[in-house]
Design an enzyme around this catalytic site. Structure first.
Site, PDB file in Angstrom:
ATOM      1  N   ASP A   1       0.084  -7.169   5.168  1.00  0.00           N
ATOM      2  CA  ASP A   1       0.598  -6.967   3.810  1.00  0.00           C
ATOM      3  C   ASP A   1       1.328  -5.626   3.691  1.00  0.00           C
ATOM      4  OD1 ASP A   1       0.909  -6.787   1.039  1.00  0.00           O
ATOM      5  OD2 ASP A   1      -1.214  -6.376   0.663  1.00  0.00           O
TER       6      ASP A   1
ATOM      7  N   HIS B   1      -3.583  -3.820  -3.473  1.00  0.00           N
ATOM      8  CA  HIS B   1      -2.917  -3.778  -2.169  1.00  0.00           C
ATOM      9  C   HIS B   1      -3.159  -2.438  -1.485  1.00  0.00           C
ATOM     10  CE1 HIS B   1      -0.582  -7.493  -2.927  1.00  0.00           C
ATOM     11  NE2 HIS B   1      -0.623  -7.075  -4.180  1.00  0.00           N
TER      12      HIS B   1
END
Length: 552
Positions: free
Chosen positions: A192, A365
């Site tokens: 990610d 994140h």
């Protein structure tokens, strides 16, 4: 020659959202995630954007299953549309599966779907692939990374993740498992990239609970909280504060109600008896004894908070003194709509607390140090940054090089680009059909580029309809042309211009008759050309011109 492992993304590269990654080896294909994206500003009327899955439709006999990392829309939102063409078995954790059931049921697809619930640590065998789910932290419960064992080696697909050492519920990310896999050998890491530009470590979700405590303590006002419906940890913290400070909780917004129902049934959210109340009864409660949890953190026009702000909600009206807590940051592209709602709340006398004035949101994140930790633990032979725009992918590649991975071992790919692996090599080789499929209402893929171009044209310059009645005998004009405009000029204030246009049309028809032009299509073309030239010279605008000619 031995088969090569092929990995390619049909979404999620050089963009945020629309995540879908394909793993193919010989006669076996697995799909990881199946998400949607949101339309660009120039995609007028488009509701959502989904990946082009032409390649998967062409090869659906090879598809062994769809494995989902978590329940956010950018990872599961395209499923109902893809499942119409590809009825493959779906594998997901409990909350993700619960959200999918709601979604498939709304589209009438649940009855024929195969949906299996899996836990972290379980192995899913799909053709030649063996997939292990690994628990990670994210801004939704039950998020997992995937360790995919392939004939050429182990591939780790992180999905969306962060390292939260003090999560609101459940365990912190299973770093030990990533470390074990790294010691055994990892062929490739797909990681990610969303927050690669942010230095340091992401903030723990539990910090938001501390801020809620400050806002609830001593407050005598009615409290209204909006956040992402899927962030059940955030919702749990609001409920915990309500319990502590003697408030009852009402829920509004369809997605919030659906997620809370599923997460409560699964034990992801704990609500003590007597805390929830019917929204209709909120008028009977003192302000200092109520909390409303609502959708609308992104300013969506149909959301509950938006309707409250603009007096469109049937049960709740914003009153002076209400404390409105917006516990989310604006998704890129939504800043204007969010600001509009905040402004309207201020106009109504509400006290609005949002991310620009108070720390009310943390990202799900990983930041740079967490991304480096993932690389250090897994020690991949090859590295592929995913889930980000191009600058994110490039910055993540630089981060990997700082961690000792040579540039020749790092692959920055485009959507549709096929990456081929053996146990020792990696190459980019061609591409598969890819692109964006636009969903407009019930129409999927029927909004082509020509339609978008016309919508853009109408939005920028408006339209002008010319109604003409001609004699079927000699082609002469029976009545004066009628001109209707929309989004171009207001007829009553532009009578002189409209009369000029009528005169041009009549002149064009006279030439049509005298020159004995054949076919109404040539007359339509002539009217368009003559009017367009005059309008541009007069107004410097180019409205869409639609001649409607009838022979009587």
């Amino acid at each position: 020659m031995a088969e090569k492992l092929k990995i390619f993304s049909l979404g999620g590269l050089n963009e945020i959202g629309k995540n879908l990654t394909v793993y193919e080896y010989g006669a076996d294909i697995i799909i990881v995630d199946c998400g949607l994206g949101f339309p660009d500003d120039d995609m007028y009327g488009v509701d959502i954007v989904i990946p082009d899955v032409t390649y998967l439709i062409q090869n659906k006999s090879k598809i062994r299953g769809i494995v989902l990392t978590h329940g956010h829309e950018d990872h599961i939102g395209a499923l109902p549309y893809v499942m119409r063409e590809i009825n493959a078995p779906i594998y997901a954790t409990a909350l993700t599966a619960g959200l999918i059931q709601i979604k498939l049921a709304e589209h009438g697809l649940l009855e024929n779907a195969t949906l299996e619930v899996k836990k972290p640590g379980e192995i899913i065998k799909l053709g030649c692939f063996k997939i292990e789910m690994i628990h990670v932290n994210h801004s939704i419960h039950d998020a997992v990374a995937l360790a995919i064992k392939t004939p050429h080696g182990m591939v780790i697909h992180t999905g969306d993740f962060k390292v939260d050492t003090t999560p609101v519920s459940g365990d912190m990310i299973d770093l030990a498992r990533f470390g074990e896999l790294g010691k055994r050998g990892v062929l490739a890491l797909l990681s990610d990239s969303t927050n690669v530009e942010k230095q340091g470590y992401s903030t723990s979700e539990s910090k938001i609970g501390q801020r809620f405590e400050e806002l609830f303590n001593g407050c005598t006002q009615r409290i209204i909280v909006t956040t992402f419906a899927s962030n059940v940890h955030r919702v749990q913290q609001v409920i915990d504060c309500a319990v502590k400070y003697g408030r009852r909780v009402a829920i509004t917004g369809r997605s919030m109600e659906n997620v809370l129902r599923v997460s409560t049934e699964l034990g992801c959210v704990t609500i003590p008896d007597g805390i929830l109340m019917d929204l209709n009864k909120i008028v009977d409660m003192p302000p200092d004894k109520t909390v409303i949890i609502t959708t609308g953190s992104q300013g969506e026009p149909m959301s509950a908070l938006y309707r409250m702000a603009f007096s469109g909600h049937r049960q709740v009206e914003i009153k002076a003194g209400d404390r409105v807590i917006i516990s989310a940051s604006a998704v890129p592209g939504n800043e204007k709509t969010v600001s509009r709602v905040i402004d309207e709340l201020f106009r109504r006398g509400a006290e609005v607390i949002y991310d620009k004035v108070s720390e009310l949101h943390v990202s799900g994140h990983a930041y740079q140090e967490e991304l480096k930790m993932m690389i250090a633990l897994t020690k991949p032979k090859f590295f592929i940054p995913v889930h980000g725009e191009h600058r994110h992918l490039c910055n993540h590649a630089k981060l990997a090089m700082q961690m000792g991975i040579r540039s020749s071992k790092i692959i920055i790919a485009d959507i549709g680009q096929v990456i081929e692996f053996t146990s020792k090599s990696v190459t980019k080789r061609g591409s598969v059909p890819h692109g964006k499929v636009l969903v407009d209402g019930t129409g999927v893929g029927d909004v082509a580029s020509v339609v978008l171009r016309d919508r853009k044209h109408l939005a920028s310059d408006g339209m002008l309809v010319v109604i003409v009645n001609l004699s079927s005998e000699d082609g002469s004009l029976i009545t004066e042309p009628d001109i209707i405009t929309r989004g171009f000029v207001y007829v009553k204030e532009s009578e002189e211009l409209i009369q000029e246009l009528k005169n041009i049309v009549m002149n064009t028809i006279d030439n049509y008759v005298s020159d004995k032009m054949t076919g109404l299509s040539s007359l339509q073309r002539a009217i368009r050309q003559d009017l367009s030239a005059h309008l541009y010279a007069k107004t410097k605008r180019k409205p869409m011109i639609l001649p409607a000619i009838t022979e009587i």
